[in-house]
Design a protein around this motif. Structure first.
Motif, PDB file in Angstrom:
ATOM      1  N   ARG A   1      38.828  37.074  35.927  1.00  0.00           N
ATOM      2  CA  ARG A   1      39.384  36.794  34.598  1.00  0.00           C
ATOM      3  C   ARG A   1      40.332  37.915  34.159  1.00  0.00           C
ATOM      4  O   ARG A   1      41.407  37.681  33.615  1.00  0.00           O
ATOM      5  CB  ARG A   1      38.237  36.597  33.600  1.00  0.00           C
ATOM      6  N   THR A   2      39.916  39.171  34.420  1.00  0.00           N
ATOM      7  CA  THR A   2      40.778  40.306  34.051  1.00  0.00           C
ATOM      8  C   THR A   2      42.130  40.171  34.764  1.00  0.00           C
ATOM      9  O   THR A   2      43.195  40.375  34.173  1.00  0.00           O
ATOM     10  CB  THR A   2      40.112  41.627  34.501  1.00  0.00           C
ATOM     11  N   TRP A   3      42.064  39.821  36.042  1.00  0.00           N
ATOM     12  CA  TRP A   3      43.284  39.679  36.836  1.00  0.00           C
ATOM     13  C   TRP A   3      44.159  38.523  36.310  1.00  0.00           C
ATOM     14  O   TRP A   3      45.328  38.722  35.968  1.00  0.00           O
ATOM     15  CB  TRP A   3      42.874  39.453  38.298  1.00  0.00           C
ATOM     16  N   LEU A   4      43.568  37.337  36.227  1.00  0.00           N
ATOM     17  CA  LEU A   4      44.385  36.160  35.912  1.00  0.00           C
ATOM     18  C   LEU A   4      44.858  36.164  34.455  1.00  0.00           C
ATOM     19  O   LEU A   4      46.020  35.882  34.178  1.00  0.00           O
ATOM     20  CB  LEU A   4      43.611  34.875  36.232  1.00  0.00           C
ATOM     21  N   GLU A   5      43.962  36.506  33.529  1.00  0.00           N
ATOM     22  CA  GLU A   5      44.398  36.556  32.127  1.00  0.00           C
ATOM     23  C   GLU A   5      45.356  37.726  31.916  1.00  0.00           C
ATOM     24  O   GLU A   5      46.306  37.630  31.149  1.00  0.00           O
ATOM     25  CB  GLU A   5      43.191  36.637  31.194  1.00  0.00           C
ATOM     26  N   GLY A   6      45.110  38.808  32.636  1.00  0.00           N
ATOM     27  CA  GLY A   6      46.020  39.957  32.575  1.00  0.00           C
ATOM     28  C   GLY A   6      47.413  39.569  33.059  1.00  0.00           C
ATOM     29  O   GLY A   6      48.416  40.177  32.672  1.00  0.00           O
TER      30      GLY A   6
ATOM     31  N   GLY B   1      48.681  36.780  32.357  1.00  0.00           N
ATOM     32  CA  GLY B   1      49.221  35.849  31.359  1.00  0.00           C
ATOM     33  C   GLY B   1      48.837  34.396  31.598  1.00  0.00           C
ATOM     34  O   GLY B   1      49.321  33.495  30.914  1.00  0.00           O
ATOM     35  N   LEU B   2      47.973  34.128  32.584  1.00  0.00           N
ATOM     36  CA  LEU B   2      47.560  32.749  32.844  1.00  0.00           C
ATOM     37  C   LEU B   2      46.500  32.334  31.822  1.00  0.00           C
ATOM     38  O   LEU B   2      45.753  33.173  31.318  1.00  0.00           O
ATOM     39  CB  LEU B   2      46.980  32.627  34.261  1.00  0.00           C
ATOM     40  N   VAL B   3      46.431  31.026  31.553  1.00  0.00           N
ATOM     41  CA  VAL B   3      45.422  30.530  30.620  1.00  0.00           C
ATOM     42  C   VAL B   3      44.246  30.005  31.434  1.00  0.00           C
ATOM     43  O   VAL B   3      44.419  29.159  32.315  1.00  0.00           O
ATOM     44  CB  VAL B   3      45.997  29.402  29.734  1.00  0.00           C
TER      45      VAL B   3
ATOM     46  N   LYS C   1      56.327  30.544  38.119  1.00  0.00           N
ATOM     47  CA  LYS C   1      56.078  31.648  37.168  1.00  0.00           C
ATOM     48  C   LYS C   1      54.625  32.109  37.275  1.00  0.00           C
ATOM     49  O   LYS C   1      54.329  33.308  37.235  1.00  0.00           O
ATOM     50  CB  LYS C   1      56.346  31.182  35.731  1.00  0.00           C
ATOM     51  N   MET C   2      53.691  31.150  37.412  1.00  0.00           N
ATOM     52  CA  MET C   2      52.273  31.527  37.515  1.00  0.00           C
ATOM     53  C   MET C   2      52.025  32.305  38.804  1.00  0.00           C
ATOM     54  O   MET C   2      51.355  33.338  38.807  1.00  0.00           O
ATOM     55  CB  MET C   2      51.381  30.275  37.507  1.00  0.00           C
TER      56      MET C   2
ATOM     57  N   VAL D   1      43.952  27.525  34.540  1.00  0.00           N
ATOM     58  CA  VAL D   1      43.588  27.934  35.903  1.00  0.00           C
ATOM     59  C   VAL D   1      42.117  28.306  35.917  1.00  0.00           C
ATOM     60  O   VAL D   1      41.694  29.177  35.173  1.00  0.00           O
ATOM     61  CB  VAL D   1      44.431  29.166  36.322  1.00  0.00           C
ATOM     62  N   PHE D   2      41.314  27.586  36.720  1.00  0.00           N
ATOM     63  CA  PHE D   2      39.885  27.902  36.698  1.00  0.00           C
ATOM     64  C   PHE D   2      39.422  28.738  37.886  1.00  0.00           C
ATOM     65  O   PHE D   2      38.298  29.206  37.903  1.00  0.00           O
ATOM     66  CB  PHE D   2      39.008  26.653  36.515  1.00  0.00           C
ATOM     67  N   GLU D   3      40.287  28.966  38.866  1.00  0.00           N
ATOM     68  CA  GLU D   3      39.843  29.727  40.040  1.00  0.00           C
ATOM     69  C   GLU D   3      41.052  30.143  40.869  1.00  0.00           C
ATOM     70  O   GLU D   3      42.079  29.476  40.875  1.00  0.00           O
ATOM     71  CB  GLU D   3      38.951  28.791  40.891  1.00  0.00           C
TER      72      GLU D   3
END
Ligand code: AMP
Length: 367
Positions: free
Chosen positions: A139-144, A146-148, A281-282, A315-317
């Motif tokens: 979560r830290t990686w993906l939200e960091g 900018g992904l939702v 972009k993601m 993005v869930f995984e």
């Protein structure tokens, strides 16, 4: 066939790691190896197309099903007693000039800890494992980046929408369940296990298969290297994807029949072209963030997403290696066709290794 019943035992990676391992390697004659499962047919076939010899690591015996697929069969087998024994066979694997391509089952069967210890050159950055296998770090990686991600609900009493409950360490969706209220959650939850509660995102699922090269910049350019989108799939999951044939989920739950999320196969798919800029972009953001956090992921990775009716991605995984969802595309996909005809993910990996070997860059893509 090679039969290694008594491998020499575990050897430990030295400080200088991959550089040391590669000193004894004949870089003009690398062999590509993986465990006989998951996406191995595609990996062996792709490696063969790029001129590599291949080795299939198999437990107990040669897998007979390869005889039905001669172009996906490894050139030789390396037989071990159990997957865990692969770590003990590091010396023997290195003597054979082997580069390992880890796929999802490889890491699962071997166990993350053993895989981290494995003293044989492996495609990709092993450090990524720490970031994808720990849900908080992921979560830290993906939200960091900018992904939702789907909202996480910390206290089950706050369940105010459909949620999916995921047990830690559960693989392939096994044991997950859906709850719509706190009461339903209470009825189903196994409190002896640790879990996370995630908002159940309504929309359509897309599993996006990217390839990031830190050493070639002839694709979608990033701060270092470049990114490709090779394909996408949707997973076929039993029983959730077909359960409606018997009745509505609510009706069936009344009878004690609960849907499950066990992956049995993969379905090819394309998405509306107007969403592709967001897809890139993601992918870009995920790679850039990984470069800051742990020197970057390398090669194939997959974002597992749901597209909502507002056309937003959740993005869930993330899986940071070749996923089985690439298997419908052994001979290329509607996207990879625009890069090069007949380009599977397995073949793309082999190309990266070939390029790195030729330009003396193997240390940049192997760990
Ligand atoms: P996972 O093990 O996280 O890949 O999840 C297994 C399956 O559960 C996925 O392939 C989806 O079908 C489903 N799933 C997981 N998370 C969510 C979510 N937050 N919302 C909707 N479906 C989900």
């Amino acid at each position: 066939m090679f039969l290694f019943k008594g491998c020499k035992g575990v050897t430990f990676m030295t400080e200088s790691g991959i550089r040391d391992m590669l000193t004894s390697y004949d870089k003009k004659n690398l062999k590509i190896a993986t465990v006989c499962s998951h996406s191995s047919l595609q990996i062996f076939n792709g490696a063969r197309k790029e001129g590599f010899k291949t080795v299939g690591i198999s437990v107990g015996e040669e897998k007979k099903y390869y005889n039905g697929f001669p172009l996906g069969k490894p050139d030789e087998f390396f037989i071990v007693d159990s997957y865990k024994d692969i770590v003990k066979c590091a010396e023997e694997l290195k003597e054979k000039n082997i580069v390992i391509i880890p796929h999802g089952s490889f890491v699962e069967y071997l166990g993350a800890e053993n895989y981290l210890k494995l003293d044989v050159p492996s495609f990709g950055n092993k450090k990524v494992l720490m970031w994808e296998s720990d849900r908080n770090k992921e979560r830290t990686w993906l939200e960091g980046a900018g992904l939702v991600m789907p909202k996480e609900i910390k206290n089950p009493k706050d369940i105010d929408r459909p949620v999916i409950v995921k047990y830690h360490g559960a693989k392939g969706g096994r044991g997950f369940f859906i709850a719509k209220t706190f009461g339903e959650f209470q009825k189903r939850v196994d409190k002896t296990k640790s879990y996370v509660i995630q908002e159940f995102v309504l929309g359509t699922r897309y599993y996006l298969h990217y390839f990031y090269s830190p050493i070639q910049d002839d694709a979608y350019k990033l701060s270092k290297g470049s990114l490709q989108l090779l394909s996408m799939d949707r997973r076929d999951e039993t029983t959730i994807d077909e359960v409606q044939r018997l009745g509505s989920i609510a009706e069936l739950e009344e009878l004690g029949i609960h849907p499950t999320f066990v992956v049995t196969g993969n379905i090819p798919i394309v998405m509306r072209e107007s969403l592709l800029p967001k897809v890139f972009k993601m992918g870009e953001a995920v790679v850039e963030k990984s470069l800051k956090l742990f020197n970057g992921l390398i090669g194939s990775f997959c974002l597992e997403t749901v597209v909502t009716e507002e056309l937003e991605f959740k993005v869930f995984e993330i899986s940071a290696r070749i996923v089985a969802g690439t298997n419908p595309y052994s001979f290329g996909s509607p996207y990879s066709e625009f890069i090069q005809p007949d380009l599977s993910t397995g073949r793309r990996i082999a190309q990266e290794i070939k390029y790195a070997a030729k330009h003396n860059l193997l240390e940049d893509i192997l760990t």
